[in-house]
Scaffold this active site. Sequence first.
Site, mmCIF file in Angstrom:
data_model
loop_
_atom_site.group_PDB
_atom_site.id
_atom_site.type_symbol
_atom_site.label_atom_id
_atom_site.label_comp_id
_atom_site.label_asym_id
_atom_site.label_seq_id
_atom_site.Cartn_x
_atom_site.Cartn_y
_atom_site.Cartn_z
ATOM 1 N N ASP A 15 0.828 -1.198 0.000
ATOM 2 C CA ASP A 15 0.000 0.000 0.000
ATOM 3 C C ASP A 15 0.868 1.257 0.000
ATOM 4 O O ASP A 15 0.554 2.247 -0.641
ATOM 5 C CB ASP A 15 -0.911 0.012 1.241
ATOM 6 C CG ASP A 15 -1.985 -1.055 1.147
ATOM 7 O OD1 ASP A 15 -2.019 -1.772 0.115
ATOM 8 O OD2 ASP A 15 -2.773 -1.180 2.099
ATOM 9 N N GLN A 54 3.939 1.635 -1.255
ATOM 10 C CA GLN A 54 4.502 1.868 -2.597
ATOM 11 C C GLN A 54 3.447 2.449 -3.533
ATOM 12 O O GLN A 54 3.724 3.320 -4.352
ATOM 13 C CB GLN A 54 5.039 0.552 -3.172
ATOM 14 C CG GLN A 54 6.315 0.083 -2.487
ATOM 15 C CD GLN A 54 6.656 -1.345 -2.868
ATOM 16 O OE1 GLN A 54 5.806 -2.231 -2.812
ATOM 17 N NE2 GLN A 54 7.895 -1.565 -3.263
ATOM 18 N N ASP A 77 0.850 4.290 -2.646
ATOM 19 C CA ASP A 77 0.629 5.687 -2.269
ATOM 20 C C ASP A 77 1.712 6.607 -2.817
ATOM 21 O O ASP A 77 1.451 7.742 -3.206
ATOM 22 C CB ASP A 77 0.560 5.821 -0.743
ATOM 23 C CG ASP A 77 -0.726 5.231 -0.187
ATOM 24 O OD1 ASP A 77 -1.671 5.023 -0.987
ATOM 25 O OD2 ASP A 77 -0.778 4.953 1.022
ATOM 26 N N GLU A 82 -25.045 -16.355 -6.465
ATOM 27 C CA GLU A 82 -24.185 -15.243 -6.027
ATOM 28 C C GLU A 82 -24.426 -14.984 -4.542
ATOM 29 O O GLU A 82 -25.498 -15.278 -4.033
ATOM 30 C CB GLU A 82 -24.567 -13.937 -6.752
ATOM 31 C CG GLU A 82 -24.366 -13.940 -8.231
ATOM 32 C CD GLU A 82 -24.999 -12.698 -8.885
ATOM 33 O OE1 GLU A 82 -25.488 -11.802 -8.165
ATOM 34 O OE2 GLU A 82 -25.003 -12.651 -10.118
ATOM 35 N N LYS A 85 -25.419 -12.373 -1.695
ATOM 36 C CA LYS A 85 -26.161 -11.124 -1.642
ATOM 37 C C LYS A 85 -25.417 -10.220 -0.671
ATOM 38 O O LYS A 85 -25.487 -10.414 0.548
ATOM 39 C CB LYS A 85 -27.590 -11.379 -1.168
ATOM 40 C CG LYS A 85 -28.464 -10.168 -1.261
ATOM 41 C CD LYS A 85 -29.910 -10.518 -0.966
ATOM 42 C CE LYS A 85 -30.792 -9.307 -1.207
ATOM 43 N NZ LYS A 85 -30.329 -8.089 -0.535
ATOM 44 N N GLU A 105 -23.338 -3.466 -5.918
ATOM 45 C CA GLU A 105 -23.448 -3.158 -4.503
ATOM 46 C C GLU A 105 -22.191 -2.420 -4.046
ATOM 47 O O GLU A 105 -21.078 -2.901 -4.253
ATOM 48 C CB GLU A 105 -23.594 -4.486 -3.747
ATOM 49 C CG GLU A 105 -24.369 -4.412 -2.479
ATOM 50 C CD GLU A 105 -25.874 -4.270 -2.661
ATOM 51 O OE1 GLU A 105 -26.378 -4.328 -3.804
ATOM 52 O OE2 GLU A 105 -26.549 -4.065 -1.639
ATOM 53 N N CYS A 124 0.304 -35.004 21.242
ATOM 54 C CA CYS A 124 1.423 -35.956 21.226
ATOM 55 C C CYS A 124 2.769 -35.262 21.065
ATOM 56 O O CYS A 124 3.802 -35.921 20.980
ATOM 57 C CB CYS A 124 1.233 -36.990 20.130
ATOM 58 S SG CYS A 124 1.424 -36.306 18.473
HETATM 59 ZN ZN LIG Z 1 -0.519 -35.476 17.545
#
Ligand SMILES: [Zn+2]
Length: 686
Positions: A33, A35, A37, A114, A116, A177, A414
Amino acid sequence: MTETILKEVQQLRAEIERHNRLYYLDAQPEISDLQYDQLLKRLQQLEQEYPQYDDPSSPSHKVGGEPIAGFVTVPHRLPMLSIDNVYEEAELAEFDTRILKLLDPSESIEYVTEYKIDGVALSLIYEHGVLVQGLTRGDGRQGDDITHNAKTIRGVPLHLTASAEQPIPPYLEVRGEAYISNSDFAHLRAAQLEAGEQPFANPRNATAGALKLLDPKLSAARKIRFFAHSVGYCEGIELPTHMAFLEAVRRLGIPITPEVHAWPTWEATLEQCHRMMEQLHTLNFEVDGLVLKVNSRDQRARMGTTSKSPRWVVAYKWEKYEAQTKVLEISVTVGKSGTLTPLALLQPVEIAGTTVSRCSLHNRDELNRLGVKIGDWVIVEKAGKIIPHMVRVEEHLRTGDETDFVFPAHCPECNTAVIQDEGGVYIRCPNPACPAQLRETLRFYASRSAMDIEGLGIKLIEQLVEHGFLTSLSDVYRLQLRRDELIGLDRLGEKSVDNLLAGIDASRNRPLWRLLTGLNIRHVGRTVSQALANQFGSLDVIIAQTEEQLAEVNEIGTVIAHSVYTFFHTEPVLKLLAELKDFGLNWGEAREATAPPPVVTGPLSGQTIVVTGSLTRFTRDSIKEFILQQGGKPTDSVSKQTNFVVAGEKAGSKLEKAQKLGVRVLTEDEFVHLVDSQSSVAPETT
Ligand SMILES: [Zn+2]
């Protein structure tokens, strides 16, 4: 000099747009982000210094232009209708029944599924590829012009990208949307609380509020995003299906709704609905239901709309309930395949009538995404029929007393060093003798869904594992030799031991599919087990199959075939099976034809063929019969093993898949011609 500046400006714009696409369309960012900007800052700086090169469709303008004075109401060229809602699966089935009645009985229907998204409906209008208007839904007939804010929405391009496959249409209205992601919302809320402001109740409110701000710079700061899911009024773009339309929109550079697929049958559609509901916790946005749509635009046109809503679409919704509670502890459980699952123990809280005191955190990635600490206040949600899941951490309520949870590097049962599943998100204990795995393996083997052994429940299994009576699956049948020792155990009287042993004895005669299920082969549940048992009759015959032969069984694809084959070619498994066979477990009967079914030789010998769409000379059944008579093998799904696909009218997803895989596609005429021409060749004589 200025020419080099212009060149840099253009390069920056192209580069920023490329990163926008990588980030919002493909979800595969290449740079941080920070770079990003820096690139944007450099562009803004140049555009300010050299205003002659500024351009309203430059990506720099996405930070927001000048505030507007007020909102103008604009009519929609096509009304934005609402969708019918249903809340029960039974009502959903009625939707399919209604659709079938509206169409000709011979037609096949594809449904698109899809999510919603619980955001704000928005219409975006592009003229000759340039974003010219953004409108809210309003009352469906007319909405508010929020173009100034629409331009700031993340991932919404100010101008479309043309490609060889998809030229730019003169007029395109995309509907979808607008939403704020869950992680962005958490930050937004934390910032509001820190500033002493009244925080937004949910992401949808925050989105609706942001779109109605007069100052687009403030709106931009809310980080609204957009998913396209429908088409409004368009010119110069005609596509036969909804899926084709969405693909075109994506090619033009607009993000489309995620996890969208078309399904050839109602059963497949329903299965996908269930899958999507199980995946809700993986989404970084709010969802309040699923949407089912008819894929074919021609069929849609013939179905039409009622006064309120289109007949070809329905929303399957659920009520959402959430509550705030505290994480008391995070523990990790080990499952039957050794998977480590983190589990949050919660301060008990009532959600939608039930008390919730724990919630699965699914895997390490999910844990990291949430960033949850022990002692955190969190929002837990229960949506409809779905198990509760953690939505987000209320970071602003942290006091500093919370403690980090460190995902264990060793199995809590274990102490074996854990491994990460190949290519997956799961962390597993690789020790086959891990007591946790053994316990879970035995519990599943004895359960109703598998061998159904009466009297062998989890409590007793734990006890028997602890005392060393059960160290492997076959030990279950060795218990019969140790009756006297068992009677000495806690809470086990003579009578209950005899009942247990009778239950174990009875399990030896269970049908083969139950044994197959109980063996807990990856991807093999009841349906696949039954298919295997029906097809091959006996376990020995199943073990003798090659991977390819297994893959030819109807319910089994290459993935399952690989898993089954690998399982039966593992040393410890063979040892276990030999023991179980000695104990006299029902191994099934080899079909009379352990010998392969009679081979019909003909022009289609050795060819695997898929038929899709409606044909003129054949019905679905008659073409399958015909293929068999000609020595071929008709199958239902397209894979790399498919030799060719016969595609009739209105062929849908199978055709798309064939094209994707590069499988040869024939028309009905070409197919008939192929058979005719091959038939004239004299059969080989020996
Ligand atoms: Zn285990």
